[in-house]
Design a protein around this motif. Structure first.
Motif, short mmCIF file in Angstrom:
data_model
loop_
_atom_site.label_atom_id
_atom_site.label_comp_id
_atom_site.label_asym_id
_atom_site.label_seq_id
_atom_site.Cartn_x
_atom_site.Cartn_y
_atom_site.Cartn_z
N THR A 182 0.83 -1.21 0.00
CA THR A 182 0.00 0.00 0.00
C THR A 182 0.86 1.26 0.00
O THR A 182 0.33 2.37 0.02
CB THR A 182 -0.95 0.02 1.21
N THR A 183 2.18 1.10 -0.04
CA THR A 183 3.09 2.23 -0.21
C THR A 183 4.16 1.83 -1.20
O THR A 183 4.43 0.64 -1.42
CB THR A 183 3.78 2.64 1.11
N ALA A 184 4.81 2.83 -1.79
CA ALA A 184 5.91 2.56 -2.71
C ALA A 184 7.07 1.88 -1.99
O ALA A 184 7.76 1.02 -2.56
CB ALA A 184 6.37 3.86 -3.37
N ALA A 185 7.30 2.25 -0.72
CA ALA A 185 8.38 1.65 0.06
C ALA A 185 8.15 0.16 0.26
O ALA A 185 9.08 -0.65 0.16
CB ALA A 185 8.53 2.36 1.39
N GLU A 186 6.91 -0.22 0.57
CA GLU A 186 6.59 -1.64 0.74
C GLU A 186 6.80 -2.40 -0.57
O GLU A 186 7.30 -3.53 -0.56
CB GLU A 186 5.15 -1.80 1.20
N ALA A 187 6.42 -1.78 -1.69
CA ALA A 187 6.63 -2.42 -2.99
C ALA A 187 8.11 -2.62 -3.25
O ALA A 187 8.54 -3.68 -3.71
CB ALA A 187 5.99 -1.58 -4.09
N ARG A 188 8.92 -1.62 -2.93
CA ARG A 188 10.36 -1.70 -3.19
C ARG A 188 11.02 -2.76 -2.32
O ARG A 188 11.95 -3.44 -2.76
CB ARG A 188 11.02 -0.35 -2.98
N GLU A 189 10.55 -2.93 -1.08
CA GLU A 189 11.09 -3.96 -0.20
C GLU A 189 10.94 -5.35 -0.81
O GLU A 189 11.80 -6.21 -0.65
CB GLU A 189 10.38 -3.92 1.16
N GLN A 190 9.83 -5.56 -1.53
CA GLN A 190 9.55 -6.87 -2.10
C GLN A 190 10.11 -7.06 -3.51
O GLN A 190 10.53 -8.16 -3.87
CB GLN A 190 8.04 -7.12 -2.13
N LEU A 191 10.12 -5.99 -4.29
CA LEU A 191 10.45 -6.11 -5.71
C LEU A 191 11.83 -5.59 -6.07
O LEU A 191 12.39 -5.98 -7.09
CB LEU A 191 9.39 -5.40 -6.55
N GLY A 192 12.38 -4.70 -5.25
CA GLY A 192 13.75 -4.24 -5.41
C GLY A 192 14.11 -3.76 -6.79
O GLY A 192 13.36 -3.01 -7.43
N ASP A 193 15.27 -4.22 -7.28
CA ASP A 193 15.81 -3.73 -8.54
C ASP A 193 15.16 -4.36 -9.77
O ASP A 193 15.55 -4.04 -10.91
CB ASP A 193 17.32 -3.98 -8.59
N SER A 194 14.18 -5.25 -9.57
CA SER A 194 13.45 -5.77 -10.73
C SER A 194 12.57 -4.71 -11.36
O SER A 194 12.11 -4.85 -12.49
CB SER A 194 12.59 -6.98 -10.34
N VAL A 195 12.35 -3.61 -10.63
CA VAL A 195 11.53 -2.49 -11.10
C VAL A 195 12.43 -1.29 -11.38
O VAL A 195 13.28 -0.93 -10.56
CB VAL A 195 10.46 -2.12 -10.06
N ALA A 196 12.24 -0.67 -12.54
CA ALA A 196 13.10 0.45 -12.94
C ALA A 196 12.68 1.77 -12.30
O ALA A 196 13.53 2.58 -11.92
CB ALA A 196 13.10 0.59 -14.46
N VAL A 197 11.36 2.00 -12.18
CA VAL A 197 10.84 3.27 -11.69
C VAL A 197 9.71 3.01 -10.70
O VAL A 197 8.79 2.23 -10.98
CB VAL A 197 10.31 4.15 -12.84
#
Length: 224
Positions: A151-166
């Motif tokens: 529900t936040t961009a930070a939570e998404a980044r914790e799970q998906l990391g560098d697989s996402v560019a932006v």
């Protein structure tokens, strides 16, 4: 790259960076009116496969497609009955996903869809701005399969990391109740998942719509 889209300048730069990433076949994370989504160019099979890989899914769980305007639906699906057109014109943008037979001419590969496509217009300004720049995006919840939806961009980044560019950070998404999924591919339309849109609201447009399995039929509790 992470952009705080609550700041107008960052939002403008972020949407442009995300558009460029999508065109390059990369993944982006966007806020929606339910949870954050991980998005890929719907017309790039390699990008869609990258999305599935990032989530830890296989092709038996194809992603839905988000569009920026209701009028785009007819370009993607084979048939839009009058009642469905009226329904989407009133309820989109919003938490209603419709599953339809896709246009035979569409050149995409979302996975094992059996020539169907699940479509929605999200009620989020940042998401629709990106969709306006990119066209239809394959979008799934921004989390690893089996983990809580972000529900936040930070939570998404914790799970998906560098697989996402932006990552486009639009603040905390509402979370909680997912979209209602309505399947119109059979002889009788039916709810596959009861979510934010009630069956009674759907029945205003077509009173033959069947409820989701295990839910109460309109007018009474389950088992009544």
């Amino acid at each position: 790259m992470i952009f705080d889209c609550r700041d107008e300048a960052q939002r403008r730069d972020g949407v442009e960076a995300a558009r460029t990433a999508v065109r390059a076949g990369e993944l982006v994370v966007v806020p929606t009116d339910t949870v954050y989504g991980i998005a890929a160019d719907a017309f790039s099979p390699a990008a869609v496969q990258s999305l599935l890989d990032a989530k830890g899914r296989d092709r038996t769980m194809p992603p839905p497609v988000l569009i920026g305007a209701t009028s785009t639906l007819e370009a993607l699906v084979a048939e839009v009955p009058g009642w469905l057109r009226s329904m989407t014109e009133e309820m989109w943008p919003g938490a209603l996903t419709v599953v339809c037979h896709q246009q035979a001419s569409l050149d995409w590969d979302l996975g094992e869809t059996h020539r169907t496509v699940a479509v929605r217009v999200p009620d989020d300004v940042v998401a629709r701005e990106l969709l306006g720049a990119t066209g239809p995006l394959a979008v799934s919840s921004a989390n690893r399969t089996g983990q809580p939806a972000a529900t936040t961009a930070a939570e998404a980044r914790e799970q998906l990391g560098d697989s996402v560019a932006v990552y486009l950070d639009g603040g905390t998404s509402p979370g909680g109740v997912p979209s209602t999924i309505l399947d119109v591919t059979g002889p009788t339309p039916r709810v596959l998942r009861q979510g934010a849109v009630d069956l009674a609201d759907l029945h205003r447009f077509n009173n033959t719509i069947e409820p989701a399995p295990g839910t109460a039929p309109a007018g009474g509790p389950a088992g009544a």
